[in-house]
Design a protein around this motif. Sequence first.
Motif, mmCIF file in Angstrom:
data_model
loop_
_atom_site.group_PDB
_atom_site.id
_atom_site.type_symbol
_atom_site.label_atom_id
_atom_site.label_comp_id
_atom_site.label_asym_id
_atom_site.label_seq_id
_atom_site.Cartn_x
_atom_site.Cartn_y
_atom_site.Cartn_z
ATOM 1 N N ASP A 99 -127.598 -91.681 -7.593
ATOM 2 C CA ASP A 99 -128.405 -92.793 -8.102
ATOM 3 C C ASP A 99 -129.368 -93.296 -7.021
ATOM 4 O O ASP A 99 -130.538 -93.593 -7.308
ATOM 5 C CB ASP A 99 -127.512 -93.940 -8.575
ATOM 6 C CG ASP A 99 -126.753 -93.599 -9.859
ATOM 7 O OD1 ASP A 99 -127.163 -92.641 -10.552
ATOM 8 O OD2 ASP A 99 -125.755 -94.284 -10.155
ATOM 9 N N PHE A 100 -128.882 -93.418 -5.789
ATOM 10 C CA PHE A 100 -129.738 -93.916 -4.713
ATOM 11 C C PHE A 100 -130.846 -92.908 -4.387
ATOM 12 O O PHE A 100 -131.990 -93.293 -4.129
ATOM 13 C CB PHE A 100 -128.901 -94.225 -3.473
ATOM 14 C CG PHE A 100 -129.667 -94.928 -2.387
ATOM 15 C CD1 PHE A 100 -130.375 -96.094 -2.645
ATOM 16 C CD2 PHE A 100 -129.680 -94.430 -1.089
ATOM 17 C CE1 PHE A 100 -131.083 -96.750 -1.645
ATOM 18 C CE2 PHE A 100 -130.376 -95.074 -0.085
ATOM 19 C CZ PHE A 100 -131.076 -96.233 -0.364
ATOM 20 N N GLN A 101 -130.516 -91.641 -4.419
ATOM 21 C CA GLN A 101 -131.550 -90.623 -4.180
ATOM 22 C C GLN A 101 -132.634 -90.673 -5.255
ATOM 23 O O GLN A 101 -133.810 -90.417 -4.964
ATOM 24 C CB GLN A 101 -130.916 -89.227 -4.159
ATOM 25 C CG GLN A 101 -130.144 -88.922 -2.887
ATOM 26 C CD GLN A 101 -129.481 -87.576 -2.954
ATOM 27 O OE1 GLN A 101 -128.827 -87.239 -3.947
ATOM 28 N NE2 GLN A 101 -129.638 -86.783 -1.908
ATOM 29 N N THR A 158 -135.133 -85.916 13.689
ATOM 30 C CA THR A 158 -133.679 -86.010 13.535
ATOM 31 C C THR A 158 -133.228 -85.017 12.475
ATOM 32 O O THR A 158 -134.018 -84.217 11.991
ATOM 33 C CB THR A 158 -133.275 -87.433 13.161
ATOM 34 O OG1 THR A 158 -134.036 -87.857 12.017
ATOM 35 C CG2 THR A 158 -133.555 -88.401 14.300
ATOM 36 N N GLY A 159 -131.952 -85.086 12.114
ATOM 37 C CA GLY A 159 -131.342 -84.083 11.249
ATOM 38 C C GLY A 159 -132.145 -83.681 10.029
ATOM 39 O O GLY A 159 -132.785 -84.506 9.383
ATOM 40 N N THR A 171 -140.906 -93.632 8.992
ATOM 41 C CA THR A 171 -139.577 -93.748 9.582
ATOM 42 C C THR A 171 -138.570 -94.085 8.484
ATOM 43 O O THR A 171 -138.943 -94.489 7.376
ATOM 44 C CB THR A 171 -139.531 -94.843 10.655
ATOM 45 O OG1 THR A 171 -139.708 -96.119 10.014
ATOM 46 C CG2 THR A 171 -140.617 -94.629 11.700
ATOM 47 N N TYR A 172 -137.303 -93.901 8.811
ATOM 48 C CA TYR A 172 -136.260 -94.239 7.839
ATOM 49 C C TYR A 172 -136.318 -95.722 7.494
ATOM 50 O O TYR A 172 -136.129 -96.103 6.331
ATOM 51 C CB TYR A 172 -134.884 -93.875 8.405
ATOM 52 C CG TYR A 172 -134.736 -92.389 8.650
ATOM 53 C CD1 TYR A 172 -134.484 -91.506 7.610
ATOM 54 C CD2 TYR A 172 -134.873 -91.861 9.933
ATOM 55 C CE1 TYR A 172 -134.364 -90.141 7.832
ATOM 56 C CE2 TYR A 172 -134.757 -90.490 10.172
ATOM 57 C CZ TYR A 172 -134.515 -89.643 9.114
ATOM 58 O OH TYR A 172 -134.415 -88.291 9.333
ATOM 59 N N GLY A 197 -131.348 -92.297 5.345
ATOM 60 C CA GLY A 197 -131.190 -91.049 6.084
ATOM 61 C C GLY A 197 -130.183 -90.127 5.431
ATOM 62 O O GLY A 197 -130.410 -88.914 5.328
ATOM 63 N N ALA A 198 -129.077 -90.690 4.962
ATOM 64 C CA ALA A 198 -128.057 -89.876 4.289
ATOM 65 C C ALA A 198 -128.591 -89.306 2.980
ATOM 66 O O ALA A 198 -128.320 -88.148 2.632
ATOM 67 C CB ALA A 198 -126.811 -90.719 4.031
#
Length: 220
Positions: A135-137, A198-199, A155-156, A173-174
């Motif tokens: 849902d958040f994505q 970053t990742g 940026t995040y 970020g996740a």
Amino acid sequence: MSRTPTPADDLGDSLDLDHGRSLDPADPLAPLGRFEPRGLRPPTLAPSDVAYVVEDTAVGRMLLARNDSGALVASAFVPTPDVEATVLARLSAKVSPRILRQPRELDEARRQLEDFLAGQLHAFTLRTDLAMASDFQRVVLPRLATSVGYGERATYGQLARLVERPSAARAVGAALGANPLCVVLPCHRVVASSGALTGYAGGLEAKRFLLDLESAGATA
């Protein structure tokens, strides 16, 4: 005088043989289909709910998948068979277990991805479906796609503010780290507040490649 039928006679009745040609199936001159019983043809596969293909690209091995409406549901890095199997299991659970490897069904997605990675395309025109997203994505990824253009970076924290969750930079970020539509929905354009890379699901070399590609294309 009559002759006793032999097994070869039965074989000639049941198979449509081209007499005078080699009967060796390995013979390149042997006509196709000559060794199939009359009336039988290779099976025609019915359309699947999910078609997919695995491609070796400039940024690594990727799996592309579309649903039965033709919308892209996955553009994922699959560096190993184990990761590929995990993505297919998620597709089975989130979209449909009726999955077939059908490269031709992904021809347009493959073409656009190849053109993008060659710097010849700056924006995808593929229909997408976030069936694999949380849902958040489903909040974060569309805002990313419309707010951070080709050759730009965010940026995040900036993206968190764009989705009106200013304290959720880590959650953003996740969400990007598990992006089911990598490259097509450009999570590679999001960097740390310091500007550091970053990742990234495809690895930092892939992220650097994409950012350098876009920087060069945006200033050309």
